[in-house]
Design a protein around this motif. Sequence first.
Motif, short mmCIF file in Angstrom:
data_model
loop_
_atom_site.label_atom_id
_atom_site.label_comp_id
_atom_site.label_asym_id
_atom_site.label_seq_id
_atom_site.Cartn_x
_atom_site.Cartn_y
_atom_site.Cartn_z
N THR A 48 6.00 1.14 12.65
CA THR A 48 5.89 2.35 13.46
C THR A 48 6.90 3.42 13.09
O THR A 48 6.82 4.54 13.61
CB THR A 48 6.04 2.00 14.95
OG1 THR A 48 7.30 1.32 15.16
CG2 THR A 48 4.91 1.11 15.42
N ASP A 49 7.85 3.11 12.23
CA ASP A 49 8.83 4.11 11.78
C ASP A 49 8.16 4.99 10.73
O ASP A 49 8.01 4.61 9.59
CB ASP A 49 10.06 3.40 11.20
CG ASP A 49 11.16 4.38 10.79
OD1 ASP A 49 10.91 5.61 10.81
OD2 ASP A 49 12.27 3.92 10.43
N ARG A 50 7.77 6.20 11.13
CA ARG A 50 7.04 7.08 10.24
C ARG A 50 7.93 8.14 9.61
O ARG A 50 7.44 9.14 9.06
CB ARG A 50 5.87 7.74 10.99
CG ARG A 50 4.86 6.72 11.52
CD ARG A 50 3.62 7.41 12.04
NE ARG A 50 2.87 8.04 10.97
CZ ARG A 50 1.98 7.43 10.19
NH1 ARG A 50 1.73 6.13 10.37
NH2 ARG A 50 1.34 8.08 9.24
N SER A 51 9.24 7.95 9.66
CA SER A 51 10.15 8.82 8.93
C SER A 51 10.00 8.53 7.44
O SER A 51 9.47 7.48 7.05
CB SER A 51 11.59 8.57 9.37
OG SER A 51 12.01 7.28 8.95
N PRO A 52 10.44 9.44 6.57
CA PRO A 52 10.34 9.17 5.13
C PRO A 52 10.99 7.86 4.72
O PRO A 52 10.44 7.11 3.89
CB PRO A 52 11.04 10.38 4.50
CG PRO A 52 10.82 11.48 5.49
CD PRO A 52 10.91 10.83 6.84
N ILE A 53 12.16 7.55 5.29
CA ILE A 53 12.83 6.30 4.94
C ILE A 53 12.06 5.10 5.49
O ILE A 53 11.92 4.07 4.82
CB ILE A 53 14.28 6.31 5.45
CG1 ILE A 53 15.12 7.30 4.63
CG2 ILE A 53 14.90 4.91 5.41
CD1 ILE A 53 16.55 7.44 5.08
N GLY A 54 11.50 5.24 6.70
CA GLY A 54 10.72 4.16 7.27
C GLY A 54 9.46 3.87 6.46
O GLY A 54 9.14 2.71 6.17
N LEU A 55 8.75 4.92 6.08
CA LEU A 55 7.54 4.75 5.27
C LEU A 55 7.87 4.14 3.91
O LEU A 55 7.16 3.25 3.42
CB LEU A 55 6.85 6.10 5.08
CG LEU A 55 6.19 6.71 6.32
CD1 LEU A 55 5.78 8.15 6.05
CD2 LEU A 55 4.99 5.89 6.76
N ALA A 56 8.95 4.61 3.29
CA ALA A 56 9.34 4.09 1.97
C ALA A 56 9.78 2.64 2.07
O ALA A 56 9.42 1.81 1.21
CB ALA A 56 10.46 4.95 1.40
N GLY A 57 10.55 2.30 3.10
CA GLY A 57 11.03 0.94 3.25
C GLY A 57 9.90 -0.06 3.45
O GLY A 57 9.90 -1.15 2.87
N VAL A 58 8.92 0.30 4.28
CA VAL A 58 7.77 -0.58 4.50
C VAL A 58 6.97 -0.74 3.20
O VAL A 58 6.49 -1.83 2.89
CB VAL A 58 6.89 -0.04 5.63
CG1 VAL A 58 5.56 -0.79 5.71
CG2 VAL A 58 7.62 -0.16 6.97
N LEU A 59 6.84 0.33 2.43
CA LEU A 59 6.16 0.24 1.14
C LEU A 59 6.86 -0.77 0.23
O LEU A 59 6.20 -1.59 -0.42
CB LEU A 59 6.12 1.61 0.47
CG LEU A 59 5.63 1.65 -0.99
CD1 LEU A 59 4.24 1.04 -1.11
CD2 LEU A 59 5.64 3.07 -1.53
N VAL A 60 8.18 -0.74 0.20
CA VAL A 60 8.91 -1.70 -0.62
C VAL A 60 8.66 -3.13 -0.13
O VAL A 60 8.49 -4.06 -0.94
CB VAL A 60 10.41 -1.39 -0.64
CG1 VAL A 60 11.19 -2.49 -1.36
CG2 VAL A 60 10.67 -0.04 -1.31
N MET A 61 8.63 -3.33 1.19
CA MET A 61 8.35 -4.66 1.72
C MET A 61 6.97 -5.15 1.27
O MET A 61 6.77 -6.33 0.98
CB MET A 61 8.43 -4.66 3.25
CG MET A 61 9.78 -4.27 3.86
SD MET A 61 11.17 -5.34 3.43
CE MET A 61 11.98 -4.38 2.13
N LEU A 62 5.99 -4.25 1.22
CA LEU A 62 4.66 -4.61 0.72
C LEU A 62 4.71 -4.96 -0.77
O LEU A 62 4.04 -5.91 -1.22
CB LEU A 62 3.69 -3.45 0.95
CG LEU A 62 3.29 -3.19 2.41
CD1 LEU A 62 2.54 -1.86 2.53
CD2 LEU A 62 2.42 -4.32 2.95
N LEU A 63 5.49 -4.21 -1.53
CA LEU A 63 5.63 -4.50 -2.96
C LEU A 63 6.27 -5.88 -3.16
O LEU A 63 5.92 -6.60 -4.10
CB LEU A 63 6.46 -3.42 -3.64
CG LEU A 63 5.78 -2.05 -3.80
CD1 LEU A 63 6.78 -1.03 -4.37
CD2 LEU A 63 4.55 -2.15 -4.69
N VAL A 64 7.21 -6.23 -2.29
CA VAL A 64 7.84 -7.56 -2.39
C VAL A 64 6.79 -8.65 -2.30
O VAL A 64 6.78 -9.61 -3.09
CB VAL A 64 8.90 -7.73 -1.28
CG1 VAL A 64 9.42 -9.17 -1.26
CG2 VAL A 64 10.06 -6.77 -1.46
N LEU A 65 5.89 -8.52 -1.33
CA LEU A 65 4.85 -9.54 -1.14
C LEU A 65 3.85 -9.55 -2.28
O LEU A 65 3.26 -10.59 -2.59
CB LEU A 65 4.15 -9.31 0.19
CG LEU A 65 5.05 -9.48 1.43
CD1 LEU A 65 4.28 -9.18 2.71
CD2 LEU A 65 5.66 -10.88 1.50
#
Length: 423
Positions: free
Chosen positions: A376-393
């Motif tokens: 739910t964190d839709r800030s640029p850092i929140g969106l980028a961080g969640v993207l990295v978590m997806l890349l990890v998986l």
Amino acid sequence: MRGPAWPIAALLVGYPVWWALGFGGLSVVVLAVPMAWILWKRRPIKLPKGFGLWMLLLAGYLISALMLDEMPPGTYGDLGAGRVVGYLMRLSLYTALLIMVLYLGNLTEDELPQLRLVRMLGVLFVTTVAGGLLGILMPTLQFTSPVERLLPGWISGNSFVQNLIHPTAAQTQKVLGYAMPRPEAPFEWANAWGSNLSVLLVWFVVGWWVYGGRRRRSAAIAMCALASVPVVYSLNRGLWIGLGLAVVYLIVRVGRTRLALVAAASIGAAVFMLSPLASLVGQRLDNPHSNDIRGFTVSRTIQAAAHSAVIGYGNTRNALGNHRSITTGKTTWCPDCSHPPLGSDGQLWHLLITQGFTGAALYVAFFLGAIRRYWTDRSPIGLAGVLVMLLVLLYMFVYDGLVTPLSLYLISFALLWRNQAHD
């Protein structure tokens, strides 16, 4: 950087120096010592939600040492110095990463602003692009590092240790049927270079484009265009898939600029298809030479892990034979033959052989929990961080997390934690 944030600046901005000295990915272990000292003086220490899963993962790795002397069916090798050294190095890395996350999360915004941390990751992205170009232009460059000179031969000669302490610009492999250099500087493997570049690119875009002025944005466009050359020459299909996932993710989640992203992606794809790099990608897709090898090692890894499903074997094991024949690899009549270790084709498979299905489940649960918690964190850092978590998986199926990739994964996790804490 002055103040308590200096170890992070030394790690990210000073990484090329660590690489040249022979520390490279082990630099986080060295810098974890002052981080731990600073944390100790700041007690009580704050913990992020969900971090208990990572601590259980570390505890499980300690228990897995009980199985270091055991051999699952279909593998070979005795308990020797190499296996013990590899285990201890991985244990020290897991511990150092735990300290690093807690250290980052306990620094205040005044001590280490979020944007400054993001831009330090951007500096490492520029370093990675430079290393990729170095691997293309000077693929045979390598040298003996100071650390390598100081270590005794029985340690420095270990293949796992050698990759960490011996700086090389590229790995030369017959991916297309002929010798081809794949960039790896300033990291330990070509696949680590690909994984790290994609994660660092995410933060580079945030620091230089989203939060950048006209000059930074112009520099960002030029740097991304330059990065496309080593990205293609890396012949790294996992990296290409990861970049595609990133584009789809941004188009889906960033609604206000969706049309602009689609247009930019279309223009970029068209320019690429008209460039000489497109033919190289086509050749790579026509030569999936590693598929059979990966299929063999993954299936053997799962079979071996089933014999110690709860705690694993503490370290990797070598398989008898390979995907072509049981007589390839170490046998009774060919004791000097060898085979890549089981668990070397992705972090998921590495965890299965070293920590069993329990360790693999804890790893997946940790990063899935981060995605759920910070979605739910839709800030640029929140969106980028969640993207990295997806890349990890995604990458856990094809890339080893140790050594440097896991450091960047957990720094990204710390950015998400800090972002929520500072809101």
